[in-house]
Design a protein around this motif. Structure first.
Motif, PDB file in Angstrom:
ATOM      1  N   ASN A 181     -26.043 -38.131  -0.878  1.00 47.04           N
ATOM      2  CA  ASN A 181     -26.201 -38.334   0.550  1.00 47.04           C
ATOM      3  C   ASN A 181     -25.523 -37.214   1.332  1.00 47.04           C
ATOM      4  O   ASN A 181     -24.532 -36.632   0.887  1.00 47.04           O
ATOM      5  CB  ASN A 181     -25.606 -39.670   0.966  1.00 47.04           C
ATOM      6  CG  ASN A 181     -26.521 -40.837   0.638  1.00 47.04           C
ATOM      7  OD1 ASN A 181     -27.594 -40.668   0.051  1.00 47.04           O
ATOM      8  ND2 ASN A 181     -26.105 -42.032   1.004  1.00 47.04           N
ATOM      9  N   ASP A 204     -29.497 -40.339   3.682  1.00 45.65           N
ATOM     10  CA  ASP A 204     -30.215 -40.104   2.424  1.00 45.65           C
ATOM     11  C   ASP A 204     -31.302 -39.055   2.667  1.00 45.65           C
ATOM     12  O   ASP A 204     -32.491 -39.357   2.719  1.00 45.65           O
ATOM     13  CB  ASP A 204     -30.817 -41.406   1.907  1.00 45.65           C
ATOM     14  CG  ASP A 204     -31.526 -41.219   0.568  1.00 45.65           C
ATOM     15  OD1 ASP A 204     -31.312 -40.172  -0.083  1.00 45.65           O
ATOM     16  OD2 ASP A 204     -32.319 -42.112   0.184  1.00 45.65           O
ATOM     17  N   HIS A 205     -30.849 -37.821   2.810  1.00 42.95           N
ATOM     18  CA  HIS A 205     -31.771 -36.728   3.105  1.00 42.95           C
ATOM     19  C   HIS A 205     -32.625 -36.379   1.882  1.00 42.95           C
ATOM     20  O   HIS A 205     -33.846 -36.215   1.993  1.00 42.95           O
ATOM     21  CB  HIS A 205     -30.970 -35.515   3.567  1.00 42.95           C
ATOM     22  CG  HIS A 205     -31.787 -34.282   3.762  1.00 42.95           C
ATOM     23  ND1 HIS A 205     -32.586 -34.079   4.867  1.00 42.95           N
ATOM     24  CD2 HIS A 205     -31.937 -33.179   2.977  1.00 42.95           C
ATOM     25  CE1 HIS A 205     -33.190 -32.911   4.762  1.00 42.95           C
ATOM     26  NE2 HIS A 205     -32.816 -32.345   3.629  1.00 42.95           N
ATOM     27  N   GLY A 207     -33.470 -38.176  -0.591  1.00 43.19           N
ATOM     28  CA  GLY A 207     -34.407 -39.218  -0.968  1.00 43.19           C
ATOM     29  C   GLY A 207     -35.768 -39.025  -0.333  1.00 43.19           C
ATOM     30  O   GLY A 207     -36.800 -39.384  -0.912  1.00 43.19           O
ATOM     31  N   GLN A 208     -35.791 -38.426   0.866  1.00 50.67           N
ATOM     32  CA  GLN A 208     -37.048 -38.201   1.561  1.00 50.67           C
ATOM     33  C   GLN A 208     -37.591 -36.797   1.353  1.00 50.67           C
ATOM     34  O   GLN A 208     -38.804 -36.601   1.254  1.00 50.67           O
ATOM     35  CB  GLN A 208     -36.878 -38.454   3.059  1.00 50.67           C
ATOM     36  CG  GLN A 208     -38.163 -38.305   3.864  1.00 50.67           C
ATOM     37  CD  GLN A 208     -38.009 -38.720   5.311  1.00 50.67           C
ATOM     38  OE1 GLN A 208     -36.949 -39.152   5.742  1.00 50.67           O
ATOM     39  NE2 GLN A 208     -39.089 -38.603   6.074  1.00 50.67           N
ATOM     40  N   PHE A 209     -36.700 -35.817   1.267  1.00 47.63           N
ATOM     41  CA  PHE A 209     -37.153 -34.426   1.260  1.00 47.63           C
ATOM     42  C   PHE A 209     -36.870 -33.691  -0.046  1.00 47.63           C
ATOM     43  O   PHE A 209     -37.186 -32.511  -0.160  1.00 47.63           O
ATOM     44  CB  PHE A 209     -36.515 -33.668   2.431  1.00 47.63           C
ATOM     45  CG  PHE A 209     -36.926 -34.213   3.770  1.00 47.63           C
ATOM     46  CD1 PHE A 209     -38.187 -33.958   4.273  1.00 47.63           C
ATOM     47  CD2 PHE A 209     -36.057 -35.002   4.503  1.00 47.63           C
ATOM     48  CE1 PHE A 209     -38.582 -34.460   5.502  1.00 47.63           C
ATOM     49  CE2 PHE A 209     -36.434 -35.511   5.724  1.00 47.63           C
ATOM     50  CZ  PHE A 209     -37.698 -35.248   6.228  1.00 47.63           C
ATOM     51  N   ASP A 234     -41.374 -28.855   3.217  1.00 48.02           N
ATOM     52  CA  ASP A 234     -40.440 -29.298   4.256  1.00 48.02           C
ATOM     53  C   ASP A 234     -39.055 -28.690   4.064  1.00 48.02           C
ATOM     54  O   ASP A 234     -38.043 -29.395   4.081  1.00 48.02           O
ATOM     55  CB  ASP A 234     -40.333 -30.827   4.277  1.00 48.02           C
ATOM     56  CG  ASP A 234     -41.633 -31.493   4.658  1.00 48.02           C
ATOM     57  OD1 ASP A 234     -42.278 -30.994   5.585  1.00 48.02           O
ATOM     58  OD2 ASP A 234     -42.008 -32.485   4.022  1.00 48.02           O
ATOM     59  N   VAL A 237     -35.504 -29.046   8.024  1.00 51.34           N
ATOM     60  CA  VAL A 237     -35.608 -30.387   8.601  1.00 51.34           C
ATOM     61  C   VAL A 237     -34.595 -30.497   9.736  1.00 51.34           C
ATOM     62  O   VAL A 237     -33.449 -30.066   9.594  1.00 51.34           O
ATOM     63  CB  VAL A 237     -35.336 -31.478   7.542  1.00 51.34           C
ATOM     64  CG1 VAL A 237     -35.487 -32.872   8.155  1.00 51.34           C
ATOM     65  CG2 VAL A 237     -36.262 -31.309   6.343  1.00 51.34           C
ATOM     66  N   TYR A 239     -32.686 -33.004  12.591  1.00 50.56           N
ATOM     67  CA  TYR A 239     -32.314 -34.338  13.049  1.00 50.56           C
ATOM     68  C   TYR A 239     -31.596 -34.204  14.392  1.00 50.56           C
ATOM     69  O   TYR A 239     -30.855 -33.240  14.618  1.00 50.56           O
ATOM     70  CB  TYR A 239     -31.355 -35.013  12.063  1.00 50.56           C
ATOM     71  CG  TYR A 239     -31.882 -35.220  10.671  1.00 50.56           C
ATOM     72  CD1 TYR A 239     -32.563 -36.376  10.323  1.00 50.56           C
ATOM     73  CD2 TYR A 239     -31.673 -34.260   9.676  1.00 50.56           C
ATOM     74  CE1 TYR A 239     -33.039 -36.574   9.022  1.00 50.56           C
ATOM     75  CE2 TYR A 239     -32.137 -34.448   8.381  1.00 50.56           C
ATOM     76  CZ  TYR A 239     -32.818 -35.613   8.067  1.00 50.56           C
ATOM     77  OH  TYR A 239     -33.277 -35.804   6.788  1.00 50.56           O
ATOM     78  N   PHE A 260     -34.689 -38.447  12.838  1.00 47.57           N
ATOM     79  CA  PHE A 260     -35.576 -37.377  12.396  1.00 47.57           C
ATOM     80  C   PHE A 260     -36.371 -36.830  13.575  1.00 47.57           C
ATOM     81  O   PHE A 260     -36.978 -37.584  14.335  1.00 47.57           O
ATOM     82  CB  PHE A 260     -36.518 -37.894  11.308  1.00 47.57           C
ATOM     83  CG  PHE A 260     -37.595 -36.930  10.915  1.00 47.57           C
ATOM     84  CD1 PHE A 260     -37.294 -35.826  10.128  1.00 47.57           C
ATOM     85  CD2 PHE A 260     -38.903 -37.116  11.336  1.00 47.57           C
ATOM     86  CE1 PHE A 260     -38.285 -34.924   9.758  1.00 47.57           C
ATOM     87  CE2 PHE A 260     -39.897 -36.219  10.971  1.00 47.57           C
ATOM     88  CZ  PHE A 260     -39.583 -35.126  10.188  1.00 47.57           C
ATOM     89  N   SER A 263     -40.020 -31.382  10.755  1.00 45.28           N
ATOM     90  CA  SER A 263     -39.773 -30.566   9.571  1.00 45.28           C
ATOM     91  C   SER A 263     -40.821 -29.473   9.489  1.00 45.28           C
ATOM     92  O   SER A 263     -41.891 -29.556  10.106  1.00 45.28           O
ATOM     93  CB  SER A 263     -39.792 -31.418   8.300  1.00 45.28           C
ATOM     94  OG  SER A 263     -41.078 -31.982   8.100  1.00 45.28           O
TER      95      SER A 263
END
Length: 307
Positions: A181, A204-205, A207-209, A234, A237, A239, A260, A263
């Motif tokens: 994380n 949880d960056h 986990g998505q990217f 991506d 990114v 935020y 978010f 991206s």
């Protein structure tokens, strides 16, 4: 002033020790050379032995140059250097003894200079993380741990890529560090005068990217994550950070919610990516061998597009 002209214009001259030397700094005036002219060469002026240069910093009239250890070749001296660039064609290297200071070995700092080898920052009259102080323009240069100057452990800032916009710290995923994380922490000084941290967000960056080398950069209320190394989808990114209860004296009640924004579809590849602006927009710039890549994040930074 033409920065390209300056960047390749070091001619270092070792002079006899003079107590309490000062500098007038570089006079931003017309020079006759064409832009890009090499004013002197590092091999002949004595700057080349430092090794791999991590950063060239400007602090109240002085230029301070750091080296990377262990990334430099064998035989490098790894000695941080201080230069007077009042005459950019003939910069003068200054040692502690030039200021009447008696530091062991007559050097400022030995070894690596920078966060993750490259990052430096300024806080008031201090250059960090290898702490140096110049209290007034052109004045006395001093190093941390002397004359009441704090060490890094006594400054409310961390030692991570995301610490370059203190008092925040955001962990970088760097050189095959585990996919984890992204934590945002606020630095503060304890009652004993040493730095401590309070976690205000955990994101949880990856986990998505996806994983890899992610560099965090803070710009106002934006957290910008840029991927270094192998290109991936991506790779930049953005935020926007929403702050909660930061007026509360109880630090445990403070928090940040990352939202978010957007991206870069198509990936990004750039070693040690940095923010850059030419006055018309905000960009993430990175480089690999023979390649310079830029991502325009102006719209994410300023959705109204008016500044």
């Amino acid at each position: 002033m033409n920065f390209f002209r300056l960047a390749f214009a070091f001619s270092f001259l070792v002079v006899s020790a003079v107590a309490q030397v000062t500098t007038t700094g570089f006079n931003n005036a017309f020079r006759p050379e064409a832009p890009g002219t090499l004013l002197s060469h590092p091999i002949t002026n004595g700057s080349e032995p430092i090794g791999r240069t991590t950063s060239i910093n400007y602090l109240n009239g002085w230029v301070i140059v750091g080296a990377e250890q262990p990334g430099s070749r064998d035989g490098s001296d790894w000695l941080l250097r201080v230069y007077d660039i009042a005459d950019p064609a003939n910069p003068v290297r200054r040692f502690p003894s030039d200021f009447g200071l008696a530091y062991e070995g007559d050097f400022w700092h030995f070894g690596n200079v920078g966060v993750h080898a490259h990052g430096t920052m300024q806080w008031d009259s201090l250059l960090l993380p290898q702490v140096m102080r110049v209290q007034g323009f052109g004045g006395l240069v001093e190093r941390g741990g002397t004359n009441g100057i704090p060490l890094l452990s006594q400054v409310p800032i961390g030692y991570d890529r995301g610490s370059m916009a203190g008092p925040w710290e955001v962990n970088a995923l760097w050189y095959n560090s585990p996919d984890a994380n992204i934590d945002i922490r606020q630095a503060y000084l304890t009652g004993s005068g040493f730095v401590s941290f309070n976690t205000v967000a955990s994101l949880d960056h990856v986990g998505q990217f996806g994983g890899g080398d992610w560099h965090p950069m803070l710009f106002g209320d934006l957290l910008i994550m840029a991927r270094s190394g192998v290109a991936g989808h991506d790779g930049v990114v953005v935020y926007r950070l929403e702050y909660h209860n930061f007026d509360d004296p109880v630090r445990a009640n403070r928090s940040i919610t990352p939202h978010f924004v957007g991206s870069l579809d198509g990936g990004f590849q750039g070693y040690w990516p940095n923010l850059f602006s030419d006055g018309t927009g905000l960009y993430v710039i990175g480089s690999t061998t023979d390649i310079l890549i830029g991502a325009d994040i102006t719209q994410a930074a300023d959705p109204a597009g008016d500044g």
